[in-house]
Scaffold this motif. Structure first.
Motif, short mmCIF file in Angstrom:
data_model
loop_
_atom_site.label_atom_id
_atom_site.label_comp_id
_atom_site.label_asym_id
_atom_site.label_seq_id
_atom_site.Cartn_x
_atom_site.Cartn_y
_atom_site.Cartn_z
N GLU A 118 100.88 -19.26 -7.66
CA GLU A 118 99.55 -19.29 -8.09
C GLU A 118 98.91 -18.03 -8.64
OE1 GLU A 118 97.12 -21.01 -4.96
OE2 GLU A 118 98.31 -22.94 -4.95
N MET A 119 99.69 -16.80 -8.12
CA MET A 119 99.33 -15.59 -8.32
C MET A 119 100.13 -14.97 -9.53
SD MET A 119 98.03 -14.14 -4.71
CE MET A 119 97.32 -12.37 -5.38
N GLY A 120 100.87 -15.91 -9.91
CA GLY A 120 101.67 -15.51 -11.38
C GLY A 120 103.41 -15.41 -11.17
N SER A 121 103.72 -15.64 -9.90
CA SER A 121 105.24 -15.56 -9.64
C SER A 121 105.89 -16.50 -10.74
CB SER A 121 105.66 -15.83 -8.24
OG SER A 121 107.03 -15.74 -8.32
N GLY A 181 97.61 -22.82 -14.13
CA GLY A 181 97.49 -23.09 -15.55
C GLY A 181 98.85 -23.22 -16.33
N ARG A 182 99.96 -23.20 -15.70
CA ARG A 182 101.22 -23.11 -16.38
C ARG A 182 101.80 -24.23 -16.25
NH1 ARG A 182 104.33 -18.25 -13.73
NH2 ARG A 182 103.09 -18.91 -11.66
N ALA A 183 103.04 -24.36 -17.04
CA ALA A 183 103.93 -25.60 -16.99
C ALA A 183 104.58 -25.77 -15.46
CB ALA A 183 104.98 -25.52 -17.93
N ALA A 190 109.31 -29.86 -6.18
CA ALA A 190 107.67 -30.35 -6.40
C ALA A 190 106.67 -29.57 -6.29
CB ALA A 190 107.63 -31.85 -5.96
N ARG A 191 106.71 -29.01 -4.98
CA ARG A 191 105.57 -28.05 -4.49
C ARG A 191 105.38 -27.00 -5.71
NH1 ARG A 191 107.40 -26.56 1.42
NH2 ARG A 191 105.42 -25.02 1.12
N ALA A 192 106.65 -26.29 -5.93
CA ALA A 192 106.59 -25.07 -7.00
C ALA A 192 105.94 -25.38 -8.19
CB ALA A 192 107.98 -24.60 -7.09
N GLY A 193 106.08 -26.76 -8.60
CA GLY A 193 105.71 -27.32 -10.00
C GLY A 193 104.20 -27.40 -9.82
N ARG A 194 103.45 -28.03 -8.76
CA ARG A 194 102.48 -28.39 -8.52
C ARG A 194 101.52 -26.88 -8.47
NH1 ARG A 194 104.28 -32.66 -5.20
NH2 ARG A 194 103.81 -31.40 -3.33
#
Length: 248
Positions: A224-227, A32-34, A22-26
């Motif tokens: 958040e930085m693109g991982s 700005g990604r799914a 859930a945290r990864a999804g948020r």
């Protein structure tokens, strides 16, 4: 008497996994990604197969290990549709035993020199396996104790894997970070910079490029930085257990 404790620990790991997902999804949505843009690799280092099985039964399929002996031991005890990741420095002499024992190895994170890339390429071919996804490991912290290629040479190694290793699929870059396995925004920024450099040099669309960065303490910031790939151990499984030996 140990079984109920083990069952309780396994059940709490499943609950912890749901919270991490859930945290990864948020975090992905904040970037700005799914929500499913970042893969969560559950890293079971030192943990029993029963705990991994609990996560499998909860629907998780992506697991990782840091030691060849551990992944080789666990693989035959778990279902074949698990997608295993081997994480970290891989010695050339361990390549063939790893690939032979783990037919469902999905990715090697990370290749840090041409020699191990060549060994992987030959082993995939000789075993008749499907091409194997690999990430080039970059040393973004500058610490000599850390495996990984210097950022100035990441294009060179990526080019070798992509062009000279037909049985490997160059999929992106990974970093482990600092000595204590934490990372800083500078580590992440360095890997993002390497990604842009490699994508430009090899004409790879950035949206098709994997970045494996972020662990238990910093995975939300990394996403958040693109991982696109985070490796989570203790936040899911609890602290590592090293019976009768010091942590390697």
């Amino acid at each position: 008497m140990a079984a109920p404790v083990a069952e309780g620990a396994a059940a709490s790991a499943a609950v912890a996994l749901r919270a991490v997902l859930a945290r990864a999804g948020r975090a992905a949505e904040r970037s700005g990604r799914a929500a499913e843009a970042a893969r969560v690799v559950a890293v079971g280092k030192t943990k029993p197969v029963s705990m991994l099985r609990q996560l499998y039964d909860a629907g998780h399929r992506c697991f990782g290990e840091n030691y060849v002996q551990e992944i080789v031991t666990k693989t035959p005890q778990l279902p074949e549709d698990i997608r295993w990741h081997f994480i970290g420095h891989l010695q050339s002499n361990k390549v063939k035993p790893l690939l032979a024992a783990v037919p469902n190895l999905d990715m090697v994170e990370g290749v840090d020199n041409e020699k191990v890339a060549n060994h992987l390429d030959r082993a995939v071919n000789s075993l008749g396996r499907e091409p194997l996804k690999v990430l080039v490991q970059v040393n973004t912290s500058g610490e000599e104790s850390k495996s990984g290629i210097d950022p100035s040479r990441c294009v060179e190694l990526a080019k070798h894997v992509k062009l000279a290793c037909p049985h490997l699929i160059f999929s992106g870059l990974m970093t482990i970070g600092m000595k204590d396995y934490s990372s800083t925004p500078e580590n992440f920024k360095a890997l993002v910079a390497c990604k842009l450099e490699v994508c430009k040099a090899l004409e790879i669309p950035t949206e098709q490029f994997e970045l494996s960065m972020g662990m238990s303490g910093d995975f939300e910031q990394a996403i958040e930085m693109g991982s696109t790939n985070v490796r989570i151990g203790s936040t899911i499984f609890g602290p590592r257990e090293y019976p009768n030996k010091k942590q390697k």
